[in-house]
Design a protein around this motif. Structure first.
Motif, mmCIF file in Angstrom:
data_model
loop_
_atom_site.group_PDB
_atom_site.id
_atom_site.type_symbol
_atom_site.label_atom_id
_atom_site.label_comp_id
_atom_site.label_asym_id
_atom_site.label_seq_id
_atom_site.Cartn_x
_atom_site.Cartn_y
_atom_site.Cartn_z
ATOM 1 N N GLU A 142 -43.916 37.531 -2.459
ATOM 2 C CA GLU A 142 -45.180 37.742 -3.177
ATOM 3 C C GLU A 142 -45.376 36.728 -4.300
ATOM 4 O O GLU A 142 -46.494 36.533 -4.768
ATOM 5 C CB GLU A 142 -45.233 39.152 -3.795
ATOM 6 N N ALA A 143 -44.276 36.104 -4.731
ATOM 7 C CA ALA A 143 -44.386 35.171 -5.862
ATOM 8 C C ALA A 143 -45.273 33.999 -5.468
ATOM 9 O O ALA A 143 -45.261 33.565 -4.315
ATOM 10 C CB ALA A 143 -43.007 34.682 -6.273
ATOM 11 N N PRO A 144 -46.058 33.506 -6.413
ATOM 12 C CA PRO A 144 -47.039 32.489 -6.047
ATOM 13 C C PRO A 144 -46.447 31.090 -5.941
ATOM 14 O O PRO A 144 -45.527 30.735 -6.672
ATOM 15 C CB PRO A 144 -48.036 32.547 -7.205
ATOM 16 N N ASN A 145 -46.975 30.334 -5.000
ATOM 17 C CA ASN A 145 -46.702 28.904 -4.954
ATOM 18 C C ASN A 145 -47.970 28.182 -5.412
ATOM 19 O O ASN A 145 -48.911 28.828 -5.891
ATOM 20 C CB ASN A 145 -46.260 28.495 -3.555
ATOM 21 N N CYS A 146 -48.015 26.879 -5.229
ATOM 22 C CA CYS A 146 -49.156 26.096 -5.732
ATOM 23 C C CYS A 146 -50.503 26.644 -5.255
ATOM 24 O O CYS A 146 -51.437 26.841 -6.045
ATOM 25 C CB CYS A 146 -49.049 24.652 -5.276
ATOM 26 N N CYS B 38 -55.097 35.108 -11.999
ATOM 27 C CA CYS B 38 -53.828 35.743 -12.380
ATOM 28 C C CYS B 38 -53.870 37.249 -12.076
ATOM 29 O O CYS B 38 -52.872 37.834 -11.664
ATOM 30 C CB CYS B 38 -53.533 35.541 -13.860
ATOM 31 N N SER B 39 -55.090 37.851 -12.305
ATOM 32 C CA SER B 39 -55.212 39.295 -12.109
ATOM 33 C C SER B 39 -54.962 39.704 -10.665
ATOM 34 O O SER B 39 -54.569 40.838 -10.411
ATOM 35 C CB SER B 39 -56.610 39.779 -12.478
ATOM 36 N N HIS B 40 -55.214 38.789 -9.749
ATOM 37 C CA HIS B 40 -55.044 39.132 -8.339
ATOM 38 C C HIS B 40 -53.675 39.769 -8.094
ATOM 39 O O HIS B 40 -53.561 40.746 -7.354
ATOM 40 C CB HIS B 40 -55.225 37.881 -7.481
ATOM 41 N N CYS B 41 -52.653 39.204 -8.718
ATOM 42 C CA CYS B 41 -51.317 39.794 -8.604
ATOM 43 C C CYS B 41 -50.995 40.698 -9.793
ATOM 44 O O CYS B 41 -50.497 41.799 -9.626
ATOM 45 C CB CYS B 41 -50.263 38.700 -8.524
ATOM 46 N N GLU C 86 -49.260 47.086 -6.188
ATOM 47 C CA GLU C 86 -48.556 46.795 -4.925
ATOM 48 C C GLU C 86 -47.814 45.469 -4.997
ATOM 49 O O GLU C 86 -46.773 45.305 -4.381
ATOM 50 C CB GLU C 86 -49.543 46.739 -3.749
ATOM 51 N N ILE C 87 -48.388 44.516 -5.710
ATOM 52 C CA ILE C 87 -47.783 43.185 -5.711
ATOM 53 C C ILE C 87 -46.726 43.048 -6.802
ATOM 54 O O ILE C 87 -45.559 42.789 -6.506
ATOM 55 C CB ILE C 87 -48.868 42.094 -5.836
ATOM 56 N N VAL C 88 -47.117 43.217 -8.068
ATOM 57 C CA VAL C 88 -46.122 43.012 -9.127
ATOM 58 C C VAL C 88 -45.483 44.316 -9.584
ATOM 59 O O VAL C 88 -44.396 44.299 -10.145
ATOM 60 C CB VAL C 88 -46.706 42.264 -10.350
ATOM 61 N N TYR D 36 -41.909 45.144 -8.763
ATOM 62 C CA TYR D 36 -40.828 44.410 -9.433
ATOM 63 C C TYR D 36 -40.684 44.845 -10.883
ATOM 64 O O TYR D 36 -40.009 44.194 -11.672
ATOM 65 C CB TYR D 36 -41.087 42.901 -9.357
ATOM 66 N N GLY D 37 -41.367 45.915 -11.252
ATOM 67 C CA GLY D 37 -41.247 46.425 -12.609
ATOM 68 C C GLY D 37 -42.034 45.609 -13.615
ATOM 69 O O GLY D 37 -41.783 45.669 -14.819
ATOM 70 N N ILE D 38 -43.003 44.830 -13.134
ATOM 71 C CA ILE D 38 -43.826 44.046 -14.060
ATOM 72 C C ILE D 38 -45.049 44.884 -14.437
ATOM 73 O O ILE D 38 -45.691 45.491 -13.570
ATOM 74 C CB ILE D 38 -44.270 42.719 -13.408
ATOM 75 N N GLU D 39 -45.369 44.922 -15.733
ATOM 76 C CA GLU D 39 -46.487 45.753 -16.207
ATOM 77 C C GLU D 39 -47.808 45.260 -15.625
ATOM 78 O O GLU D 39 -48.094 44.067 -15.631
ATOM 79 C CB GLU D 39 -46.564 45.694 -17.737
ATOM 80 N N THR D 40 -48.601 46.209 -15.161
ATOM 81 C CA THR D 40 -49.903 45.826 -14.607
ATOM 82 C C THR D 40 -51.026 46.039 -15.615
ATOM 83 O O THR D 40 -52.168 45.722 -15.342
ATOM 84 C CB THR D 40 -50.213 46.642 -13.346
ATOM 85 N N SER D 41 -50.691 46.590 -16.778
ATOM 86 C CA SER D 41 -51.743 46.858 -17.767
ATOM 87 C C SER D 41 -52.119 45.604 -18.543
ATOM 88 O O SER D 41 -53.072 45.614 -19.316
ATOM 89 C CB SER D 41 -51.279 47.936 -18.743
ATOM 90 N N GLN D 42 -51.356 44.525 -18.342
ATOM 91 C CA GLN D 42 -51.599 43.316 -19.141
ATOM 92 C C GLN D 42 -53.022 42.789 -18.958
ATOM 93 O O GLN D 42 -53.596 42.249 -19.896
ATOM 94 C CB GLN D 42 -50.603 42.212 -18.761
ATOM 95 N N VAL D 43 -53.554 42.939 -17.760
ATOM 96 C CA VAL D 43 -54.889 42.402 -17.506
ATOM 97 C C VAL D 43 -55.932 43.198 -18.285
ATOM 98 O O VAL D 43 -56.765 42.629 -18.993
ATOM 99 C CB VAL D 43 -55.203 42.410 -15.998
#
Lengths: 342, 358
Positions: B186-190, B218-221, B226-228, B231-238
């Motif tokens: 899921e991690a982004p490439n170029c 950036c918000s897409h992920c 489901e995406i981030v 991995y325990g990454i906060e989704t409220s940042q957006v």
């Protein structure tokens, strides 16, 4: 007053008639008529004997002597009568105008002086501008607000207008503080606006009235509890908004001394209080001064500061009673002064 | 439209006269291999550059074009030995929508033509990439093939062929590490940020990485559980960003205000724990203090959460301020509305009674 003057005029004119001016005029008229007749007799082509001439003149003089004083007297009397009538008419009109003025002066009371009105205008114009430029920032996801931002020329100029309005609000606050300290009315109103035990009683009374347990409304003084609430809500709002707003406006300076979370808390307080203030104005203040069936669609009280007598008696009966009492006292003082002078 | 029109004509001509007939005759692959099949077959150009001309047949056999012959692509070679240097292969010969050759149906080349690469090629830049520069030539494989140059895990390397310094930054970033070292697909490439065929310069308002669009990109992920989230990454940042002054200003069209990349960096994005990260607590004063932002920013900028959610208890004092005002507003407004309703009710009652009397 009017009657005595009329009589004076009548008396004077009567005196003038009696003074024998009539006879003077009669003499003059007689001479004129005789000289005219003589001229005509001279001009006539047929020879008229001197005796006949003398006879004609004598008879004319006799007749004139008989009718002239009477006729002149009547004419004069007519003229005097007309003058009296005209004078009476204009006097009546003057009296009516005076009465009207007295009536208007009686029927309204000056509720808000010019300082108070200017303060209110500063307050509402700045608050309207602040709400229009501030609310989109609280609800950025609400799409109509994007239009509002565009209306003020984009976010940058919208920001400028917000701060411009903030300056007006601050000036209002300074003005009001100085007014409260320095002006007699300001000091009186401030003391009258302080919450009192009576306000709680009034709330309970009004609730009783709402539920039909009381037949009449509570009797309010100069400021009812509704108005006191409005006043202190603005006070609280201004302190919160100007305080937090200043921190956010000069955030680079405030961050030199304060941690970021203090500014975040300011932002939260600023935006939340803004919503509360907006709701209070739109719901509460607009109901009380605009949408309330007694008031709809609103009065020009904010502009001229005057309140009609019936409204005064209905909404501020205690203040009205107080005012009437003061007036009476004043009258009595004046009267006693008059008697002392005489 | 014009392009499409030309294509339709080309298709109709080609369907009547197959390519092979235009080329005279299909030259057997073995014939080409006479020369190009020799390892070490090369040419030294005038500039001194050595050009490898050896073609490993097995490479082609492993590619998606294994059934094609050399002249299917190098169509300008009609005789052997060819007298002229063959031109660059044009993939568009087959790869257009509605082609009869069974090539994947796509009009992505239209997107490519609008891209910064396509426009550079059009304007005569010979170094700008064409299809085979990214997709591979003899070794072109399906995108889903792990060996493909455009497979998710290889894209960065492929782009890095030209954008070497950015590649170096990317592989040390959290995104690069997650994708290349930890194989988190899921991690982004170029291309996840810049787009695939329609890559535009970052100054173009249509670009995915333009300040106008970067938050969305950036918000897409980062807005997706489901995406981030896994991995325990906060989704409220957006959403916290969107409600911050920065986010609001972006929303209403400001181009100068901070977006995600202004603080977090671009290709070298690193988690805040990383001392090199611009959002590391030690670096926050210098990050916030960028010349166009808040010059003279001090450590006070780092005291408190950056992405503040007033509804979360972790926000501390802000949570309690929000809590206080929430209930103050609720209670006040309920009381005021109740007062108004009661007042109206009593008024209407009186009004009705008056009417009855009349």
């Amino acid at each position: 007053m009017a009657g005595t003057e009329e009589e004076n005029i009548k008396k004077e004119s009567a005196l003038a008639v009696e003074a024998g001016r009539n006879e003077l005029i009669a003499e003059q008229l007689k001479n004129d008529v005789i000289s005219e007749i003589q001229a005509k007799l001279k001009k006539s082509k047929t020879e008229i004997p001197a005796e006949t001439k003398e006879k004609i003149l004598q008879s004319t003089v006799n007749r004139l002597n008989q009718i002239l004083p009477r006729k002149i007297g009547r004419l004069k009397q007519e003229l005097v009568d007309e003058a009296i009538r005209a004078a009476a008419k204009s006097q009546k009109e003057i009296a009516e105008i005076a009465k009207k003025e007295e009536k208007t002066a009686e029927e309204t009371f000056l509720r808000f002086n010019i300082h108070f009105r200017i303060q209110h205008m500063m307050l509402f114009s700045s608050v309207i501008l602040l709400i229009l430029t501030g609310l989109p920032l609280k609800f950025p996801a609400f799409s109509p607000f994007a239009f509002l931002v565009d209306l003020f020329g984009g976010i940058e100029s919208s920001r400028f207008f917000h701060r411009f309005a903030a300056v007006i609000l601050i000036l209002f606050m300074v003005y009001h503080t100085l007014y409260t300290i320095l002006h007699r009315d300001g000091r009186r109103d401030f003391l009258l606006l302080l919450p009192m035990p009576k306000d709680i009683k009034d709330v309970i009374w009004n609730l009783k009235y709402f539920f039909g347990l009381s037949d009449d409304r509570p009797k309010f003084g100069r400021f009812s509890y509704v108005e006191k609430f409005d006043y202190w809500a603005v006070y609280w709002g201004c302190v919160i908004m100007i305080g937090s707003g200043a921190l956010l406006w000069f955030q680079d300076i405030s961050l030199m001394f304060l941690p970021k979370f203090a500014l975040d808390a300011s932002k939260e307080a600023h935006s939340d209080e803004a919503v509360l203030a907006t709701l209070a104005i739109v719901i509460w203040h607009f109901y009380n001064v605009h949408f309330n069936p007694d008031k709809f669609p609103g009065s020009l009280l904010w502009l001229h500061g005057r309140i009609p007598k019936d409204e005064m008696m209905e909404e501020h009966p205690l203040e009205y009673a107080e005012l009437m009492k003061q007036k009476e006292n004043q009258h009595q003082v004046e009267k006693s002064n008059d008697t002392e002078n005489t | 439209m014009k392009n499409k029109f030309h294509l339709i004509i080309a298709i109709s001509i080609l369907s009547v006269f197959p390519l092979s007939s235009i080329a005279g005759a299909t030259i057997a692959i073995q014939k080409c291999m006479l020369c190009h099949g020799k390892p070490g077959f090369k040419k030294v150009e005038e500039t001194g550059k050595v050009k490898e001309l050896y073609v490993n047949l097995s490479t082609i056999e492993k590619s998606v074009h294994k059934k094609k012959t050399c002249t299917d692509c190098h169509a300008d070679v009609v005789e052997i030995p060819h007298k002229q240097i063959p031109q660059k292969v044009k993939c568009i010969r087959c790869h257009f929508k509605g082609n009869p050759d069974g090539a994947p149906q796509s009009d992505k080349y239209l997107e490519y033509q609008e891209s910064i690469h396509g426009r550079a090629v059009k304007s005569g830049n010979r170094k700008a990439p064409i299809c085979q520069d990214c997709h591979g030539n003899h070794d072109s494989k399906h995108t889903k093939d792990v060996l493909s140059k455009v497979h998710k895990s290889n894209v960065a390397k492929t782009c890095g062929g030209c954008h070497i310094d950015i590649y170096a930054q990317y592989i040390t970033s959290i995104h690069g590490k997650a994708l290349l070292l930890e194989h988190r697909i899921e991690a982004p490439n170029c291309t996840d940020c810049h787009g695939e065929h329609k890559i535009l310069e970052h100054t173009d308002p249509k670009s995915m990485v333009n300040p106008v669009n970067i938050v969305k990109t950036c918000s897409h992920c980062h807005n997706s559980v489901e995406i981030v989230g896994k991995y325990g990454i906060e989704t409220s940042q957006v959403s916290t960003y969107e409600h911050s002054f920065h986010g609001i200003a972006v929303k209403f069209g400001s181009k100068t205000v901070a977006n995600c990349a202004s603080c977090h960096g671009k290709h070298n994005i690193a988690p805040s724990e990383d001392p090199s990260s611009p959002v590391n607590i030690k670096n926050i004063p210098s990050t916030c203090g960028q010349p166009n932002c808040h010059p003279g920013a001090n450590i006070n900028y780092a005291k408190g959460k950056m992405h503040v959610n007033p509804k979360s208890k972790q926000s501390g004092i802000i949570y309690y301020v929000a809590f206080f005002f929430k209930y103050l507003t609720l209670l006040t407004i309920i009381a005021l509305i109740a007062h108004i309703i009661l007042d109206l009710n009593r008024r209407s009652k009186e009004w009705r009674e008056q009417k009855k009397k009349i």
